[in-house]
Each structure stands twice: as structure tokens, then as C-alpha cells.
Design an enzyme around this catalytic site. Structure first.
Site, mmCIF file in Angstrom:
data_model
loop_
_atom_site.group_PDB
_atom_site.id
_atom_site.type_symbol
_atom_site.label_atom_id
_atom_site.label_comp_id
_atom_site.label_asym_id
_atom_site.label_seq_id
_atom_site.Cartn_x
_atom_site.Cartn_y
_atom_site.Cartn_z
ATOM 1 N NE ARG A 71 -9.484 -2.462 -5.297
ATOM 2 C CZ ARG A 71 -8.210 -2.349 -4.911
ATOM 3 N NH1 ARG A 71 -7.377 -3.355 -5.102
ATOM 4 N NH2 ARG A 71 -7.774 -1.238 -4.356
ATOM 5 C CB CYS A 119 -10.283 -0.227 2.162
ATOM 6 S SG CYS A 119 -11.935 0.161 1.547
ATOM 7 C CG ASN A 158 -9.704 5.630 -3.956
ATOM 8 O OD1 ASN A 158 -9.005 6.260 -3.181
ATOM 9 N ND2 ASN A 158 -9.283 4.540 -4.556
ATOM 10 C CG ASP A 159 -16.263 5.276 -5.246
ATOM 11 O OD1 ASP A 159 -15.943 5.881 -6.290
ATOM 12 O OD2 ASP A 159 -16.589 4.084 -5.236
ATOM 13 C CG HIS A 183 -6.389 1.172 -17.552
ATOM 14 N ND1 HIS A 183 -7.414 1.392 -18.445
ATOM 15 C CD2 HIS A 183 -6.942 0.507 -16.513
ATOM 16 C CE1 HIS A 183 -8.528 0.859 -17.960
ATOM 17 N NE2 HIS A 183 -8.267 0.324 -16.794
ATOM 18 N NE ARG A 224 -15.419 -3.696 -3.277
ATOM 19 C CZ ARG A 224 -14.664 -2.793 -3.914
ATOM 20 N NH1 ARG A 224 -14.449 -1.620 -3.348
ATOM 21 N NH2 ARG A 224 -14.108 -3.063 -5.080
ATOM 22 C CD GLU A 231 -18.284 2.685 -1.616
ATOM 23 O OE1 GLU A 231 -17.220 2.829 -2.260
ATOM 24 O OE2 GLU A 231 -18.900 1.603 -1.560
#
Length: 815
Positions: free
Chosen positions: A553, A753, A705-706, A446, A589, A682
Site C-alpha cells: 500500500r 489481497c 473489501n471494496d 481504527h 500497488r 474491486e
């Protein structure tokens, strides 16, 4: 192009306030038959949502998308206010350009305005002119101010040439021209209309805005002027082509290469900082372990929790307004944690018979943090820092203050710290904190996310050695490469300062050209769209130059609350987005909960490895009540906008078929419109069976990313492994290439994405692999579009093939 006439311009006016100015320009639009009177109220309402100050004394008030039905015909009205009117604190507007647009006919006006923004003399001329036609010609592109300080006196040799490059004198051909001009000692000028550019400056040439088939005059003076003109004329006639060099990016400055030794970490937030080092020393909160009045201590703790909650509410609001709901969500999560009745009661129970409130609170917080640290999942264990952050906030209130952070210097510095909490980072002033480097942490923490939203260059996970660096010495922090130069030479400092200046100029050009499509030098177009996490971000994406939204998202609707959102609430959010996009595609999504996103009201049982458990479409198929409600909202919104549906975490053909069955059932029940269906790629099984999956869907979107963490078995947030979890690893690139090939067999397209799409080098490789759509965080859009416009598809395909042949991520980046 909009027909702007002197009747659309009102000269020498005055305005008592911003509201008065907007009403006047709105009334002019009404008087000229452009809008109905009600649209003026919409313009005022829009101003309460977003400041329309464009810069350099210019504002562009316009109405809300939902009120476009009040527009009679697209039009522009201009209010000239020589004395100025305060638009917001520190912003005085002298030229008000009121816009009423049914679609995108006004974009050329905006493009022309961006050419004026960095030229104070041009703005002043428009503010002072007594001739409305001058304003009309400037905004419609019929005239341009001469470039200040560039005259052509003494340039008596010249040639007139026609620029026939596919995209005009844009990045690549302009670079070829400037590089060739630099090889001669003669001074070179290029005239286009009334504008004059330095022929040896890429930035100067780009600002001419020469389009294909534009005629320019090339002038030169000096001992070799004749030879220079001859060579430049031949180069233009040859198309300003250079021999293909794989990996050469004409709108990307070279990576900073310094001689000084560097400490390496994870690139957490891009940018370059030069400033003295300053160690972040957290304020030590001291308190007694015991107290004589337990009831009073319990009251103190309750009061401190309430005050801390107020602090977090204020912080959430501040970050939300500055950087969007998604970036602020962590502080809403902190509030939820603070409100946990079991946590509070456990701390209250620790006080009797004779413990102090601070001691009791710290004992409970530390126990909770240690429980999280013991978890096997690195993302969840990393949340211990968030627990301690909340704990420190309450402790600060208990010991008589509101700030548990540290006193920061009043002059610009680079912070060095063992780690920074999200609260620490959110409180940093980007004017003073030029950058920071932490011993711990990763690129997906974060803290890193907030640093990126603040545009503060940052490095994480650099190791404990940074804590021994001497304070006060000037250092260089390269957030792009994740390197800290703690003791740079004078030569390196000079090189870094020049790099800062070059990057600032480059960012300026990228911003000015952000609305231009990403068309390669040989005519291929790549769609550049945005990843967003809330309704407000849709309009922000459009303003950044996005050509749609490639990923919504929808988790933002479900997180940080005690009950799931209603169908109407979801519909309202999606409708807001479609209105902002005005017909451009919005890929929604479906709910992707699980892994590192935990929702208490779903009552999900604890899993040993949540990333391999019930998440994404698996949860939706288990909780069809949530799934069907969301799909109804999506289909209702699709009735008024261009929406595509995308399912996450598809691993088997049974997954996608089951999800499609539920969607079709809901669509039939409410007589909803047909929608295009896509799936996230993914997990490795989706890659290996891409040809089969392509027969089930309309498109793929690769979540790099995943996909990276599943292929490499490395969590991207892990403090030790984060450096190696690189989406440019050849294994990941080969997986994407295989996905593209599988999609082609059924005539389907592939988008990306994940974070790789927003990486300038990554975007070129992806385009070369055959990816048709790149979806990224909003700030990356101008840079990526400019990068793609500066290369040919042939070049990018060769780059992609070389990348596939590499053996490591380092080799790929070295290309």
C-alpha cells in the site's frame, strides 16, 4: 543443507555483552571463511533494527540484506555460552547461532531450531554438551532429543511402517492416525528417530516432523494392542486417507458452540476471552465556562495543544515500534488535525472577553465533530470519533492531567463500553484487558485495527443493551464469531477454557511450521504472501512465513505530510523492501488515494460520494506529475528486485490502457526494465469484463473489501450494515469465480489481497475457486498456511462449489 562441522562451533565461551557475543560469533564466521570482516558490523547494525532473540535462550544474529555482498559463502557459526548473556531486558541467551545467508539455504536450520524451542531439556542439553558434534547434529536434523516423559517401556508389540502421504505425517494424515488410535483402549506410541510421540495426540504427532517416505515404529500395549497395531498398519498402507468431507479442516478447531444465550455484534478482533465484565467509565473532565484573564487562557490553550502534540508523538512512536507504521498512522493523523492553524485560531477567538480555554476548545471540537457526523459518507462521518479523541486529549491537559481515559482495574477483565477511541485502545494492557465489547463501532474502525495489532479479542456494534450488563460477572467473549456470553453456565465456562487451551496449542504448531510452503495433501501449491504498508513490514512478513508480498500500500508514503514524497524517497522505501524479500516477488500497488483517504496538499475538491469519485487510478491519470514520479521510482527499484506493478480501481478498458501508456512512456524515458502488470478487481465492471481485461494484463488481484461494498452497496465500516457486508456472501464468491474463469481464457492467474484471503475458511474456498495467490495481513499467514496444508485440492474445490450454491453468507459459513 548447510554443512555444519565442529569447527563452526565454539564451546564453553563467555561474553561480556550482546555486542561482544555477536562479535565473537561473527569472528568465527570470518575465521572459517564464511564472511568478510565488514559483515560483522552489519550483524551489529541489524540488531539495532530488530531483536534477533528467538526464544528459550537462543538468538540468531544475522546481517542486513544490503550487505550480502560481504558473504563469501552461506554458513552458520554457533557460540555456546553456558553462563548466558543478557540480550535484552528479561532475555538471557546461552546459544548464539550466527547466520550468514546468501539466499534461503539456512531455512532448514531455522526449522530445526523451532523444534528445539518448546523443549527446555533439549536446549539445556545443547548448552551443557562438551561435544560440538552434538550441536551440529541437532541443528542439521541428524539427531533429535527424545520426547520428555514419553517412554516405550512395556510396549513390546510394534510394527514398522513407511509414511508415503505426499506431505508426510502432516495435519490430515496425522489426524486420521490419531482418531483411529483413539478408538482402541491400548496406549499407542510412535517413534521416529530418537523422538517418541503419543499416537493419540495430533499435536504430538505433528512435532515428529515425519516427511514423505519416513519410516516410523508404531508401538502399543494394552488388552487390544494387537488389533490396534493391525488397524493402524492397514491405515498407513492405505495412505491415511479419509472419505472426503467438504468443509472439514483438520488444522482448524471447531467453532465454539455454547448453550448460553449470546449478545451478537461485529467480529472486530479474533480470539477468545474469559474474564469478569468491567464497565469503562470515562473520567469526567470538569471546568468553568468563564475566566477573567483571556490572554492567560489563550496561553494555556497553546501550551495544552503543545503538550497534547508531544503525547501523540510518543504514542505514535510506541505503536509504530510495537505494531508497525500502518497501525500507528492514525495518531500521526491526530497530530495533523491538532496542528490545523484554522482550528487553533477559531478556538483562541472563542476565549475573549471572558470564556475559559477548556470551554472554548470544547465548543470548537464539538462543532467540527458534528459537521463530520452530518456527512452522508459513513466512513467520513465515523471520523467524528477521532476529532473528539483529539479534543479530549487537549482538555485533559487543560484541566491538569495527561489522561482523559478511565481508571482500569489491576486484574484481568473484559471491558464493556459505549465506544472506545483509538487512544483508549492503544493504552490497553493485553495482560489485563482480556477483551472488549463496544455498543457502537465496526470491524474497520481504527479502534478495531489497533485491537487486532494488540491481539485483544474484540466485538463492536453490539448495541446499547451491553451497557446494562452487571459488572463483575464472568463472561465469555468470542471475537471470531462476534458473540458475548454474559451469563454462561458452568458447563459452557469449562468448554470455553478447554477451547482456549486447544487454540494455544494449535497456534504453537502453526508458528513452528510457518516456513513450510502451503502444499495441499494432493500436491497443489498455493502462494501465501503478505499485505504490507511500510518498509519495516517486509522483513516482518518474511519472518512470519510469507512467500512474497502481494500488496504494497504505497499510500503510506503520501499520507500525514504537507508535500508529496520525492522520487528518491519512494525509491529508497521500495529498495528496502526488495532487499528484505531477497528475490521474492513484491507487488506494488500505485497510489490509491480518495474515498476515506484524504490528502490536504492534493487540493481535491469535496465530493458528495468520494468512494464513487476521483480515487485510485483516476486520480493518478489526473495528476500525472505524481503518477510519473511514482512509476520512475518503481521502475528504478525493479532494476534490483522482483517487482510487479498493479493499478487500483480499474473500471474500464480505457483506464487500464491509459495507465499502461503512462507506464511505458516512463519506462522508455529512463530505459527501465520490463515489469509484469496487474490490476485490482474491486468494481463490478472489472468482474463482468474479466475476459477482456485479461488480455491487457499479466494478472488480477481481487480486492474483496471494496468489491464486497460495491457489490452489496454496503459500507463495511457502517455501524449498522457492517454485519451484512460479508465477503463470504455468495454474490462476492460468484464474482471471484467469474473473474477466475475470465482470466483462464487468456492463461492469466488470479490472486486475492482483501480480508477474505486471511480468513481460514475463506482461504480454502478461494483456493477451491482457482485462486493461485492469497495475500493477507502478516499475523494471518501461519494459520492460513497450516489450514491449506491440511486439506486436499479436491476437498477445497467441492467446498467452493457448495459455497457458490449457497444463498446467504450465513449458509456459506455454516459449511
Amino acid at each position: 543443507m548447510i554443512n555444519l562441522t565442529p569447527e563452526d562451533v565454539r564451546l564453553k565461551t563467555t561474553a561480556r555483552s550482546k555486542e561482544d557475543a555477536i562479535r565473537q560469533v561473527g569472528e568465527l564466521l570470518v575465521a572459517n571463511g564464511r564472511i568478510q570482516p565488514g559483515y560483522v558490523d552489519s550483524m551489529l547494525a541489524r540488531e539495532t533494527q530488530a531483536n534477533t532473540y528467538l526464544g528459550n535462550s537462543i538468538a540468531i544474529p544475522h546481517g542486513q540484506p544490503a550487505k550480502r555482498d560481504l558473504i563469501v559463502t552461506t554458513g552458520i557459526a554457533v557460540l555456546q555460552i553456558p553462563a548466558g548473556v543478557e540480550w535484552s531486558p528479561g532475555e538471557v541467551v546461552r546459544l548464539v547461532v550466527g547466520i550468514a545467508a546468501k539466499s534461503d539455504e539456512h531455512l532448514q536450520i531455522l526449522t530445526n531450531l523451532t523444534h528445539v524451542l518448546d523443549d527446555p531439556a533439549a536446549v539445556q542439553a545443547l548448552v551443557e554438551t562438551d561435544d560440538a558434534q552434538v550441536i551440529c547434529d541437532r541443528l542439521t536434523g541428524k539427531s533429535s532429543p527424545s520426547s520428555k516423559g514419553l517412554d516405550t517401556e512395556g510396549f513390546d508389540q510394534f510394527v514398522d511402517v513407511t509414511i508415503d502421504a505426499p506431505t508426510g505425517l502432516h495435519a490430515r494424515p496425522a489426524t486420521v492416525f490419531a482418531d483411529l488410535a483413539k478408538s482402541f483402549s491400548a496406549e499407542v506410541r510412535v517413534r521416529y528417530g530418537d523422538q517418541v510421540a503419543n499416537g493419540k495426540s495430533l499435536m504430538s504427532l505433528l512435532k515428529l516432523g515425519v516427511e514423505r517416505d519416513g519410516v516410523v515404529r508404531v508401538l502399543a500395549k494394552g488388552s487390544d494392542a494387537t488389533q490396534a497395531l493391525s488397524a493402524l498398519q492397514q491405515a498407513v498402507e492405505d495412505g491415511l486417507e479419509e472419505e472426503e468431507e467438504v468443509g472439514t479442516a483438520v488444522l482448524e478447531l471447531p467453532a465454539l458452540e455454547l448453550e448460553s444465550p449470546a449478545l451478537s455484534g461485529v467480529a472486530a478482533s479474533p480470539g477468545l476471552a474469559i474474564a469478569p465484565l468491567h464497565r469503562f467509565h470515562r473520567t469526567k473532565l470538569e471546568f468553568a465556562e468563564t475566566a477573567s484573564d483571556p490572554a492567560a487562557e489563550q496561553d494555556r490553550l497553546r501550551d495544552a495543544i503543545a503538550l497534547a502534540d508531544m503525547d501523540l508523538t510518543d504514542l505514535y512512536t510506541t505503536i509504530k515500534e510495537r505494531s508497525g507504521k500502518g497501525k500507528a498512522a492514525i495518531f500521526q493523523a491526530h497530530r495533523e488535525f491538532l496542528a490545523d492553524p484554522e482550528l487553533q485560531q477559531e478556538a483562541l477567538n472563542q476565549i475573549p472577553p471572558n470564556h475559559s480555554a477548556p470551554w472554548a476548545w470544547q465548543q470548537v471540537i464539538e462543532a467540527k465533530a458534528e459537521e463530520l457526523e452530518a456527512l452522508a459518507d459513513p466512513v467520513l462521518s465515523g471520523r467524528a470519533a477521532d476529532v473528539r479523541d483529539v479534543g479530549q486529549r487537549v482538555l485533559a491537559r487543560l484541566v491538569g492531567g495527561s489522561d482523559a481515559g478511565a481508571a482500569l482495574p489491576s486484574h484481568p477483565v473484559i471491558l464493556i463500553a459505549d465506544d472506545l477511541t483509538p487512544s483508549d485502545t492503544a493504552g490497553l494492557d493485553p495482560e489485563k484487558i482480556q477483551g472488549f465489547c463496544t455498543a457502537a463501532g465496526g470491524a474497520t474502525s481504527h479502534t478495531a485495527i489497533i485491537a487486532r495489532s494488540l491481539n485483544i479479542p474484540a466485538i463492536a456494534g453490539a448495541g446499547l443493551a451491553i451497557l446494562d450488563l452487571p459488572e463483575g460477572s464472568t463472561a465469555i467473549l468470542d471475537g471470531d464469531k462476534g458473540q458475548l456470553y454474559a451469563n454462561p453456565t458452568e458447563a459452557d465456562l469449562a468448554k470455553a477454557k478447554q477451547a482456549q487451551s486447544d487454540r494455544a496449542q494449535l497456534r504453537d504448531v502453526e508458528q513452528q511450521t510457518r516456513f513450510q510452503p502451503a502444499i495441499t495433501t494432493d500436491g497443489h501449491r498455493i502462494e501465501v504472501v503478505a499485505n504490507i504498508g511500510g518498509p519495516a513490514e517486509a522483513a516482518q512478513a518474511m519472518n512470519a512465513g510469507a512467500e512474497g508480498v502481494g500488496l504494497v500500500r504505497t499510500e503510506f508514503l503520501f499520507l500525514n505530510r504537507s508535500t508529496p514524497p520525492s522520487e528518491d524517497e519512494q525509491y529508497d522505501a521500495l529498495q528496502t523492501m526488495t532487499q528484505a524479500l531477497n528475490g521474492l516477488p513484491l507487488i506494488v500497488r500505485t497510489l490509491d488515494i480518495g474515498g476515506d483517504k484524504h490528502v490536504p496538499y492534493l487540493n481535491q475538491p469535496a465530493e458528495e460520494n468520494p468512494f464513487l469519485g476521483i480515487r485510485g487510478v483516476r486520480l493518478c491519470l489526473e495528476r500525472t506529475d505524481l503518477f510519473e514520479t511514482q512509476l520512475r521510482a518503481i521502475l528504478r527499484a525493479a532494476g534490483g528486485g522482483y517487482i510487479r506493478v498493479m493499478f487500483p480501481m480499474i473500471a474500464t478498458l480505457e483506464d487500464i490502457r491509459a495507465a499502461k501508456t503512462v507506464l511505458e512512456s516512463v519506462r522508455s524515458a529512463i530505459d527501465g526494465p520490463p515489469v509484469e502488470i496487474g490490476m485490482m478487481v474491486e468494481v463490478p465492471s472489472a468482474v463482468l469484463m474479466a475476459a477482456e481485461f485479461a488480455q491487457e494484463v499479466d494478472f488480477f488481484s481481487v480486492g474483496t473489501n471494496d468489491l464486497t461494498q460495491y457489490l452489496l452497496a454496503m459500507d463495511r465500516g457502517h455501524p449498522t450494515l457492517a454485519k451484512q457486508a460479508d465477503a463470504l456472501h455468495p454474490a462476492v464468491l460468484r464474482a471471484i469465480a467469474q473473474t477466475v474463469q475470465g482470466a483462464k481464457l487468456s492463461g492469466k492467474w488470479v490472486g486475492v489481497c482483501g480480508g477474505l484471503a486471511g480468513d481460514a475458511q475463506g482461504a480454502m474456498i478461494l483456493a477451491g475457486l482457482g485462486v493461485k495467490e492469497l495475500s493477507m495481513d502478516i499475523p494471518s499467514i501461519p494459520k492460513v498456511k497450516a489450514r491449506l496444508r491440511g486439506a486436499s485440492m479436491k476437498q477445497m474445490k467441492r467446498l467452493a462449489q457448495k459455497a457458490l450454491a449457497c444463498r446467504t453468507a450465513e449458509e456459506v459459513r455454516a459449511l
